[in-house]
Design a protein around this motif. Structure first.
Motif, PDB file in Angstrom:
ATOM      1  N   ALA A  87      43.626  35.903  58.129  1.00 54.54           N
ATOM      2  CA  ALA A  87      43.014  34.683  57.692  1.00 54.54           C
ATOM      3  C   ALA A  87      42.157  34.890  56.568  1.00 54.54           C
ATOM      4  CB  ALA A  87      42.468  34.317  59.001  1.00 54.54           C
ATOM      5  N   VAL A  88      41.100  36.293  56.851  1.00 57.94           N
ATOM      6  CA  VAL A  88      40.356  36.308  55.808  1.00 57.94           C
ATOM      7  C   VAL A  88      41.219  36.731  54.242  1.00 57.94           C
ATOM      8  CG1 VAL A  88      38.369  38.051  54.734  1.00 57.94           C
ATOM      9  CG2 VAL A  88      38.483  37.307  56.985  1.00 57.94           C
ATOM     10  N   ARG A  89      42.146  37.542  54.459  1.00 59.87           N
ATOM     11  CA  ARG A  89      42.921  37.903  53.256  1.00 59.87           C
ATOM     12  C   ARG A  89      43.573  36.778  52.525  1.00 59.87           C
ATOM     13  NH1 ARG A  89      42.138  43.111  52.605  1.00 59.87           N
ATOM     14  NH2 ARG A  89      42.277  44.521  54.256  1.00 59.87           N
ATOM     15  N   ARG A  90      44.102  35.858  53.376  1.00 62.21           N
ATOM     16  CA  ARG A  90      44.624  34.760  52.785  1.00 62.21           C
ATOM     17  C   ARG A  90      43.481  33.779  52.153  1.00 62.21           C
ATOM     18  NH1 ARG A  90      50.672  33.238  54.969  1.00 62.21           N
ATOM     19  NH2 ARG A  90      50.840  35.437  55.458  1.00 62.21           N
ATOM     20  N   GLN A  91      42.287  33.589  52.613  1.00 60.24           N
ATOM     21  CA  GLN A  91      41.328  32.719  52.046  1.00 60.24           C
ATOM     22  C   GLN A  91      41.006  33.460  51.064  1.00 60.24           C
ATOM     23  OE1 GLN A  91      40.731  29.860  54.066  1.00 60.24           O
ATOM     24  NE2 GLN A  91      39.848  29.542  51.854  1.00 60.24           N
ATOM     25  N   GLN A  92      40.814  34.782  50.919  1.00 63.01           N
ATOM     26  CA  GLN A  92      40.479  35.301  49.655  1.00 63.01           C
ATOM     27  C   GLN A  92      41.429  35.209  48.604  1.00 63.01           C
ATOM     28  OE1 GLN A  92      37.456  37.192  48.674  1.00 63.01           O
ATOM     29  NE2 GLN A  92      36.817  36.192  50.584  1.00 63.01           N
ATOM     30  N   GLN A  93      42.656  35.130  48.950  1.00 65.64           N
ATOM     31  CA  GLN A  93      43.669  34.724  47.743  1.00 65.64           C
ATOM     32  C   GLN A  93      43.809  33.225  47.076  1.00 65.64           C
ATOM     33  OE1 GLN A  93      47.300  35.443  49.991  1.00 65.64           O
ATOM     34  NE2 GLN A  93      47.243  37.778  50.055  1.00 65.64           N
ATOM     35  N   GLN A  94      43.174  32.476  48.116  1.00 65.34           N
ATOM     36  CA  GLN A  94      43.051  31.244  47.516  1.00 65.34           C
ATOM     37  C   GLN A  94      41.743  30.892  46.474  1.00 65.34           C
ATOM     38  OE1 GLN A  94      43.160  28.326  50.878  1.00 65.34           O
ATOM     39  NE2 GLN A  94      45.043  29.211  51.645  1.00 65.34           N
ATOM     40  N   GLY A  95      40.946  31.728  46.499  1.00 68.69           N
ATOM     41  CA  GLY A  95      39.835  31.346  45.660  1.00 68.69           C
ATOM     42  C   GLY A  95      38.761  32.355  46.225  1.00 68.69           C
ATOM     43  N   MET A 103      32.627  37.572  54.564  1.00 69.09           N
ATOM     44  CA  MET A 103      33.659  36.713  55.449  1.00 69.09           C
ATOM     45  C   MET A 103      34.340  37.501  56.370  1.00 69.09           C
ATOM     46  SD  MET A 103      36.398  34.511  53.007  1.00 69.09           S
ATOM     47  CE  MET A 103      36.006  32.993  52.509  1.00 69.09           C
ATOM     48  N   PHE A 104      34.449  38.873  55.973  1.00 70.26           N
ATOM     49  CA  PHE A 104      34.880  39.982  57.387  1.00 70.26           C
ATOM     50  C   PHE A 104      33.925  39.882  58.406  1.00 70.26           C
ATOM     51  CE2 PHE A 104      38.060  41.809  54.418  1.00 70.26           C
ATOM     52  CZ  PHE A 104      39.152  41.600  55.143  1.00 70.26           C
ATOM     53  N   GLU A 105      32.695  39.730  58.065  1.00 74.17           N
ATOM     54  CA  GLU A 105      31.575  39.913  58.993  1.00 74.17           C
ATOM     55  C   GLU A 105      31.666  38.735  59.851  1.00 74.17           C
ATOM     56  OE1 GLU A 105      27.985  40.642  56.902  1.00 74.17           O
ATOM     57  OE2 GLU A 105      28.388  42.813  56.796  1.00 74.17           O
ATOM     58  N   THR A 106      31.587  37.418  59.286  1.00 72.83           N
ATOM     59  CA  THR A 106      31.834  36.297  59.935  1.00 72.83           C
ATOM     60  C   THR A 106      33.097  36.266  60.931  1.00 72.83           C
ATOM     61  OG1 THR A 106      30.631  35.074  58.475  1.00 72.83           O
ATOM     62  CG2 THR A 106      31.946  33.721  59.776  1.00 72.83           C
ATOM     63  N   ALA A 107      34.335  36.572  60.198  1.00 74.62           N
ATOM     64  CA  ALA A 107      35.212  36.936  61.090  1.00 74.62           C
ATOM     65  C   ALA A 107      35.377  37.689  62.201  1.00 74.62           C
ATOM     66  CB  ALA A 107      36.778  37.097  60.132  1.00 74.62           C
TER      67      ALA A 107
END
Length: 138
Positions: free
Chosen positions: A94-102, A110-114
């Motif tokens: 999910a983090v990686r997909r979110q990073q791909q979107q922008g 983001m990883f810490e939150t996830a």
């Protein structure tokens, strides 16, 4: 003859008990992964944890608190549908997909939150997910 019948009855009884315990063990294993799906299949079935992605984006952008809470509730529902062993890999994707979107914030944040989401959802793994090795090289 009576001893033979008693011996035969004892062996039959032990066989039935052993057979029943094997059957019960098989059922428990099957209940852990009832559909026999891989983590990737479960991730896809749960819409790639879309609500977790939305929650992470809102967190990194400092979005409205109400939206964050709604996204977190839906994220928890999606995570609950994944097997425990698949939750951290699913959140990583999910983090990686979110990073791909922008660029919605620092990848480390983001990883810490996830990593805290399972704990926020009060589900296993309660210790959270260990993503440190994924972002310490950046």
């Amino acid at each position: 003859m009576a001893k033979l019948a008693l011996l035969l009855a004892t062996f039959t009884f032990l066989f039935l008990i052993a057979n029943a315990s094997i059957y019960r063990t098989t059922i428990e294993v099957d209940e852990e992964n009832p559909r026999g799906q891989s983590c990737q299949e479960q991730f896809e079935q749960q819409q790639q944890l879309r609500y977790c992605q939305m929650f992470l984006r809102q967190q990194s952008q400092g979005g409205a608190w109400d939206n964050q809470q709604q996204y977190l509730r839906e994220c928890c529902r999606q995570l609950q549908q994944l097997e425990t062993r698949c939750r951290c890999p699913g959140l990583e994707q999910a983090v990686r997909r979110q990073q791909q979107q922008g660029p919605f914030g620092k990848q480390q944040e983001m990883f810490e939150t996830a990593s805290e989401i399972p704990r926020m959802c009060q589900m296993q793994p309660m210790r959270g997910c260990d993503f440190r090795s994924l972002y310490t090289s950046f």
